[in-house]
Design a protein around this motif. Structure first.
Motif, mmCIF file in Angstrom:
data_model
loop_
_atom_site.group_PDB
_atom_site.id
_atom_site.type_symbol
_atom_site.label_atom_id
_atom_site.label_comp_id
_atom_site.label_asym_id
_atom_site.label_seq_id
_atom_site.Cartn_x
_atom_site.Cartn_y
_atom_site.Cartn_z
ATOM 1 N N GLY A 61 12.698 -28.323 15.781
ATOM 2 C CA GLY A 61 11.389 -28.295 16.413
ATOM 3 C C GLY A 61 10.691 -26.959 16.251
ATOM 4 O O GLY A 61 11.191 -26.034 15.593
ATOM 5 N N ARG A 62 9.516 -26.858 16.876
ATOM 6 C CA ARG A 62 8.679 -25.663 16.739
ATOM 7 C C ARG A 62 8.349 -25.085 18.101
ATOM 8 O O ARG A 62 8.168 -25.804 19.075
ATOM 9 C CB ARG A 62 7.369 -25.991 16.028
ATOM 10 C CG ARG A 62 7.509 -26.457 14.587
ATOM 11 C CD ARG A 62 6.139 -26.631 13.965
ATOM 12 N NE ARG A 62 5.339 -27.606 14.709
ATOM 13 C CZ ARG A 62 4.014 -27.589 14.796
ATOM 14 N NH1 ARG A 62 3.332 -26.642 14.208
ATOM 15 N NH2 ARG A 62 3.377 -28.528 15.463
ATOM 16 N N ALA A 63 8.239 -23.741 18.144
ATOM 17 C CA ALA A 63 7.748 -23.023 19.316
ATOM 18 C C ALA A 63 6.779 -21.973 18.796
ATOM 19 O O ALA A 63 7.197 -20.898 18.342
ATOM 20 C CB ALA A 63 8.903 -22.389 20.088
ATOM 21 N N HIS A 64 5.486 -22.305 18.811
ATOM 22 C CA HIS A 64 4.471 -21.451 18.207
ATOM 23 C C HIS A 64 3.552 -20.830 19.251
ATOM 24 O O HIS A 64 3.232 -21.449 20.267
ATOM 25 C CB HIS A 64 3.613 -22.250 17.219
ATOM 26 C CG HIS A 64 4.308 -22.566 15.939
ATOM 27 N ND1 HIS A 64 3.678 -23.168 14.878
ATOM 28 C CD2 HIS A 64 5.593 -22.351 15.533
ATOM 29 C CE1 HIS A 64 4.533 -23.309 13.885
ATOM 30 N NE2 HIS A 64 5.697 -22.830 14.245
ATOM 31 N N VAL A 65 3.128 -19.600 18.983
ATOM 32 C CA VAL A 65 2.098 -18.931 19.765
ATOM 33 C C VAL A 65 0.983 -18.530 18.810
ATOM 34 O O VAL A 65 1.244 -18.027 17.709
ATOM 35 C CB VAL A 65 2.647 -17.701 20.509
ATOM 36 C CG1 VAL A 65 3.490 -18.120 21.705
ATOM 37 C CG2 VAL A 65 3.456 -16.803 19.584
#
Length: 303
Positions: A61-65
């Motif tokens: 998965g992704r964790a983007h800011v």
């Protein structure tokens, strides 16, 4: 890469040994809003925030800011400020010197130190040694450190911990002000009553999974919405009359009838039309805490 969202979590999964801390979690946070991140201990909130600031790598998965992984940001301090845990603060240094060192390490102008000291209300305490700070003052100092880079995104884990009532009120107004400037604020907290006065919407998680993400008003509606409580001398008769007219009668306790919905005028009109005196009529809305427990069926506890 650019994004309309300040924060994007997409099917994030993270496992520590046999423990699946985050399990396919997805949610977003927009600029200009304060988002509450709600769940019991062990729900995966801190793990998710640590993934967002690059402290841990997701399994999948992704964790983007700001549209990208934290490690790819060209100006991380100017993009994200985070208070996730008690940071390292030398007890012998003053709060001001602590911030000066952080600013120097991050290439931030020294004048910014005075701006954040004033912004978080440290005042004269900035010249005192950190070792003598109360928990509330340490929270303010940590918030000042997160704001040094003037970030567009803030992530705060239990920021009201240790604050007195005046400090909590200040924090609420301060974070609302940051959102009004167009910043995104993600706040994790167990203090649901206070959080309800602070946030625009809530992300509710349990067992590392998303339960729901909704604006507060919609969250309360999903939890059962408003109710009308009407106290009368003839509760059984009124309950029957209300049911005949299609009102959702939820129950009766003593002389009080509880009706689903927020049309208090229509409920009162039924009593008036049938000469039933009304002693009291109240419209009640689920609190954020009540909404949380209803949506999670009471399976989790907030401690």
């Amino acid at each position: 890469m650019s994004s309309a969202y300040a924060i994007e979590v997409d099917t994030l999964t993270k496992t520590f040994g046999r423990l699946k801390a985050v399990d396919g979690l997805s949610f977003t946070a927009e600029y200009g809003r304060v988002v509450g991140f709600i769940g019991p201990n062990g729900a995966g909130k801190t793990t998710t925030m640590r993934a967002l600031v690059g402290h841990i790598r997701p399994d999948t998965g992704r964790a983007h800011v700001a549209g990208r992984p934290y490690r790819e940001l060209t100006d991380p301090l100017g993009t994200v400020g985070a208070v996730l845990e008690a940071g390292a603060m030398h007890p012998g240094r003053s709060g001001r010197n602590h911030l000066r060192i952080l600013a120097r390490q991050g290439g931030i102008p020294a004048r910014r130190v005075e701006a954040v000291i004033d912004g978080v209300g440290l005042g004269r305490a900035a010249d005192r040694r950190v070792g003598g700070y109360s928990l509330g003052m340490r929270q303010r100092l940590a918030l000042a450190a997160a704001l040094l880079g003037d970030p567009a995104i803030l992530m705060l884990d239990e920021p009201a911990n240790g604050l007195d009532p005046e400090g909590i009120r200040w924090l609420r107004e301060f974070l609302r002000g940051l959102a009004a400037e167009g910043r995104s604020v993600l706040v994790s907290s167990h203090g649901l009553a206070e959080l309800a006065l602070m946030v625009d919407e809530a992300v509710v998680v349990a067992h590392g999974r998303l339960v729901v993400q909704q604006p507060l008003a919609e969250l309360r509606r999903l939890a059962g919405g408003r109710t009308v409580r009407i106290s009368v001398p003839e509760p059984d008769r009124l309950a029957a009359l209300l049911a005949e007219r299609g009102h959702r009668v939820l129950g009766r306790a003593g002389d009080t009838v509880t009706v689903g919905g927020d049309d208090a005028r229509a409920v009162g009109r039924v009593a008036f039309d049938h000469d039933i005196g009304v002693d009291r009529l109240l419209v009640e809305e689920p609190s954020l805490e009540e909404a949380y427990f209803r949506l999670t069926a009471g399976k989790e506890s907030i401690r």
